[in-house]
Motif scaffolding. Structure first.
Motif, PDB file in Angstrom:
ATOM      1  N   MET A   1       0.889  -1.220  -0.076  1.00  7.05           N
ATOM      2  CA  MET A   1       0.136  -0.032   0.121  1.00  7.05           C
ATOM      3  C   MET A   1       0.826   1.252  -0.121  1.00  7.05           C
ATOM      4  O   MET A   1       0.637   2.233  -0.566  1.00  7.05           O
ATOM      5  N   PHE A 128      -7.011 -12.069   9.302  1.00  7.43           N
ATOM      6  CA  PHE A 128      -6.584 -12.530   7.845  1.00  7.43           C
ATOM      7  C   PHE A 128      -5.099 -12.274   7.636  1.00  7.43           C
ATOM      8  O   PHE A 128      -4.290 -12.927   7.036  1.00  7.43           O
ATOM      9  N   ALA A 129      -4.650 -10.954   8.276  1.00  7.35           N
ATOM     10  CA  ALA A 129      -3.371 -10.578   7.894  1.00  7.35           C
ATOM     11  C   ALA A 129      -2.041 -11.129   8.796  1.00  7.35           C
ATOM     12  O   ALA A 129      -0.982 -11.483   8.454  1.00  7.35           O
ATOM     13  N   PHE A 188     -10.748  -5.885   3.340  1.00  8.21           N
ATOM     14  CA  PHE A 188      -9.661  -6.113   2.401  1.00  8.21           C
ATOM     15  C   PHE A 188      -8.602  -4.784   2.466  1.00  8.21           C
ATOM     16  O   PHE A 188      -7.434  -5.037   2.472  1.00  8.21           O
ATOM     17  N   GLN A 192      -4.660  -5.124   3.482  1.00  6.88           N
ATOM     18  CA  GLN A 192      -3.446  -4.840   2.593  1.00  6.88           C
ATOM     19  C   GLN A 192      -2.676  -4.065   3.540  1.00  6.88           C
ATOM     20  O   GLN A 192      -1.215  -4.046   3.515  1.00  6.88           O
ATOM     21  N   ARG A 195      -0.469  -6.113   6.302  1.00  5.97           N
ATOM     22  CA  ARG A 195       0.464  -7.010   5.511  1.00  5.97           C
ATOM     23  C   ARG A 195       1.802  -6.181   5.058  1.00  5.97           C
ATOM     24  O   ARG A 195       3.016  -6.694   5.061  1.00  5.97           O
ATOM     25  N   THR A 305      -5.466   2.664  -3.989  1.00  2.00           N
ATOM     26  CA  THR A 305      -4.861   1.005  -3.573  1.00  2.00           C
ATOM     27  C   THR A 305      -6.053  -0.094  -3.777  1.00  2.00           C
ATOM     28  O   THR A 305      -5.789  -1.052  -3.830  1.00  2.00           O
ATOM     29  N   THR A 306      -7.423   0.510  -3.614  1.00  2.00           N
ATOM     30  CA  THR A 306      -8.442  -0.491  -3.787  1.00  2.00           C
ATOM     31  C   THR A 306      -9.497  -0.418  -4.790  1.00  2.00           C
ATOM     32  O   THR A 306     -10.223  -1.279  -5.145  1.00  2.00           O
TER      33      THR A 306
ATOM     34  N   SER B   3       1.791  -2.500  -4.884  1.00  2.00           N
ATOM     35  CA  SER B   3       0.566  -2.832  -4.182  1.00  2.00           C
ATOM     36  C   SER B   3      -0.558  -3.037  -5.296  1.00  2.00           C
ATOM     37  O   SER B   3      -1.532  -3.832  -5.077  1.00  2.00           O
ATOM     38  N   LEU B   7      -2.921  -6.237  -5.379  1.00  2.00           N
ATOM     39  CA  LEU B   7      -4.260  -6.173  -5.471  1.00  2.00           C
ATOM     40  C   LEU B   7      -4.725  -6.692  -6.541  1.00  2.00           C
ATOM     41  O   LEU B   7      -5.932  -7.617  -6.475  1.00  2.00           O
TER      42      LEU B   7
END
Lengths: 309, 313
Positions: A1, A128-129, A188, A192, A195, A305-306, B3, B7
């Motif tokens: 990220m 999760f991470a 999510f 990210q 991590r 980023t997403t 990233s 992703l």
């Protein structure tokens, strides 16, 4: 990220690649340089024109909200001499309750949703991470799948559940799912982010005797403030603007949020209080605009980023 | 690894092994404790409702009497439902025209906004603002006025002596105004493109310049190929979102999908079936149909991507 380099919006422009430190540029024949600056001027002219076209409807909305009702459509320009607050006064109480009530309702829903998303999504993201457990990969794939799942597939059963629980007409259907990490986007996003944090920090915490709860609360949460801020801002913007959920679950004026209250102006257009409609539309956008100004850095990073809006 | 690239791998292929965890021993108890809220939500608000919705799709159900099993009737009825096919046509037009146009504009503007250009953050803010507000009721209301008979658009056309129609009230143009509203919100894919452009190393361009490549050649040989994964990512997401558009069509048509069903999106028709007609079984069948359509489009996108998306790694 963190590898996505987005200059903060307020930062000064980065040094131009055409700065004279580049020997090539100095040696460049003058005619070529002139052509480049012509292109640059044309480009800016085009971009500024486009900016004006893009932004004009918004400015028109704001200006019209201060125009007397008779002038809104006879004068489409954004310049006028007759400015008045009448529209705000009339619009404020034209929807069966003072607009302050709708603003308050929206605020309650938004604050509940933000708290819910911050708690539940960060917990799930930490699992999760950082944690290794059975079926983790399966659950992770399921979580990603829910991001893409159209809400319509679960709409009718969810409505029945909330009806059976007696929650129709309350804010609960709009808030409780957020406490159960229903907005998987944010899980999510946080996965990210966590991590990308260096593993050594967590190892050091473990050596110091920290369990997972302490490692989460005292190490992870403080480090993931940017991700939490992004989540809070996006939750604010989406929940404030959400229309579909409140339309389905709320049916009485006293619990309407701003979005559904505004719909009232469209339903009764025969009365054609355009001024009031514009004024309250402007009011409904002000919080979004403030969130935009305050959170621009996080907004840009978040969508870069997403891919969420 | 970048990233965005990561992703793309995680979100779009699911081929990846899942999150990296350096500790080798498992920690089931803590894992499930942290995951508990999400797990409860998954079962209560997603998986459970999905199964029930699948069941309801084969029933007639109006909330008042218990659901009655009718087999495939809802699905056969869908085939002969003219309004449903019309709503599909409207939605497909919106997706197939609106999404590519929006992405092309987002890409062109992102490329115009060079690194280190003067006023970059100003332009980015201006172009991004509409996509932030675009989904709200207030903007949909504004749109009905901008494209109304006495709105800004017609006011502008009047300067050229053109007497414009009432764009929103004309069945031939109403959907077009919604597509324009969609294009107006090109800011968020633009920001994703800008992030992608920044990740292309400068040395590629320097090397190309040494070899004497012009700007056009640089675009087609470097920028575009390296950006294709991000174009693909934007395309997949925007198609999924566009199929689910609702608020704008609802407000612009006053909830009716009019004039003459010209803005009757599939989701709006589904809403009407469920919550004004109380055809909960039929609406559930429609929802599964929508899911299949979106999945098919996404699958098609992935299949087509083999021919044009270029992976560097």
């Amino acid at each position: 990220m963190t590898t996505v380099k987005q200059a903060p919006a307020a930062a000064p422009p980065a040094p131009s690649p055409r700065a004279p430190s580049n020997p090539d540029a100095v040696a460049r024949p003058p005619r070529r340089r002139a052509r480049r600056s012509t292109i640059s001027v044309l480009k800016h002219a085009g971009l500024i024109t486009l900016s004006v076209v893009m932004i004009y409807p918004l400015i028109w909305l704001v200006v019209s909200s201060f125009k007397p009702n008779g002038e809104i459509f006879t004068n489409i320009s954004i310049f006028t001499n007759n400015l008045t607050l009448d529209n705000y006064v009339k619009g404020w109480s034209s929807q069966g309750a003072p607009f302050s009530l709708f603003l308050l309702n929206s605020s309650i829903i938004v604050v509940g949703a933000i708290i819910g998303n911050l708690i539940s999504c960060s917990l799930a993201a930490y699992a999760f991470a950082r944690l290794n457990f059975r079926f983790r990969t399966l659950f992770f794939v399921l979580m990603l799948g829910t991001i893409m799942l159209p809400i319509h597939v679960v709409l009718v059963p969810q409505f029945i559940i909330f009806k059976e629980l007696g929650w129709l007409g309350t804010f609960l259907p709009l808030i409780v799912p957020k406490f159960l990490a229903a907005d998987a986007f944010f899980v999510f996003l946080m996965v990210q982010f966590i991590r990308a944090l260096p593993n050594e920090i967590f190892e050091a915490a473990r050596i110091d005797g920290a369990g997972h709860l302490r490692s989460f609360v005292q190490v992870t949460l403080p480090l993931m403030v940017p991700a939490l801020a992004t989540t809070a801002i996006f939750t604010f913007i989406w929940t404030w603007g959400d229309f579909f959920g409140p339309l389905i679950y709320l049916r009485t004026t006293s619990v309407f949020p701003v979005s559904v209250a505004l719909k009232g102006f469209v339903d009764q257009q025969s009365t054609s209080d355009y001024g009031g409609m514009f004024a309250m539309s402007v009011l409904s956008l002000v919080p979004l605009f403030i969130a935009f100004l305050l959170g621009q850095r996080y907004l840009v990073k978040g969508i870069a980023t997403t891919g969420i809006k | 690894m970048s990233s965005l690239g990561e992703l793309r791998n995680v979100a779009l292929s699911a081929r990846r092994r899942g999150p990296r965890v350096k500790t080798r021993f498992t920690d089931n108890k803590a894992g499930y404790a942290f995951l508990a809220p999400w797990l409860v939500g998954l079962i209560v608000f997603t998986i459970g409702p999905m199964l029930y919705s699948l069941y309801l799709a084969f029933t007639r159900y109006n909330l008042l009497q218990p659901p009655r099993w009718i087999g495939l009737d809802n699905f056969t009825q869908m085939f002969s439902d003219e309004r449903l096919w019309n709503s599909l046509r409207v939605t497909f037009t919106y997706v197939i025209v609106g999404v590519p146009l929006q992405l092309v504009i987002a890409l062109v503007i992102a490329i115009l906004l060079d690194k280190g250009m003067r006023g970059l953050s100003f332009y980015r803010s201006i172009f991004y603002l509409p996509s932030l507000l675009g989904g709200s009721v207030a903007i949909a209301i504004l749109w009905t006025q901008v494209f109304g008979k006495d709105g800004i658009v017609n006011g502008f056309l009047a300067w050229f002596g053109i007497d414009g129609p009432g764009w929103i009230s004309d069945p031939n143009t109403a959907l077009g105004t919604l597509i324009i509203l969609h294009i107006w919100t090109f800011g968020s894919p633009m920001v994703i493109f800008l992030a992608g452009l920044r990740q292309i190393p400068d040395m590629y361009y320097e090397a190309a310049q040494m070899d004497g490549a012009g700007r056009l050649r640089q675009f087609f040989s470097i920028t575009f190929p390296l950006l294709t994964p991000i174009i693909f990512f934007n395309l997949v997401l925007q198609v999924i979102f566009a199929f689910q558009s609702f608020t704008q069509a609802y407000i612009v048509s006053g909830g009716s999908g009019g004039p003459s069903d010209s803005t009757m999106f599939f989701t709006l028709y589904l809403y009407q079936q469920a919550f004004t007609q109380l055809h909960m079984g039929y609406a559930s069948a429609m929802a599964w149909f929508l899911l299949v359509i979106i999945a098919a489009f996404t699958g098609l996108n992935f299949w087509l991507s083999r021919f044009w998306v270029f992976y560097d790694d």
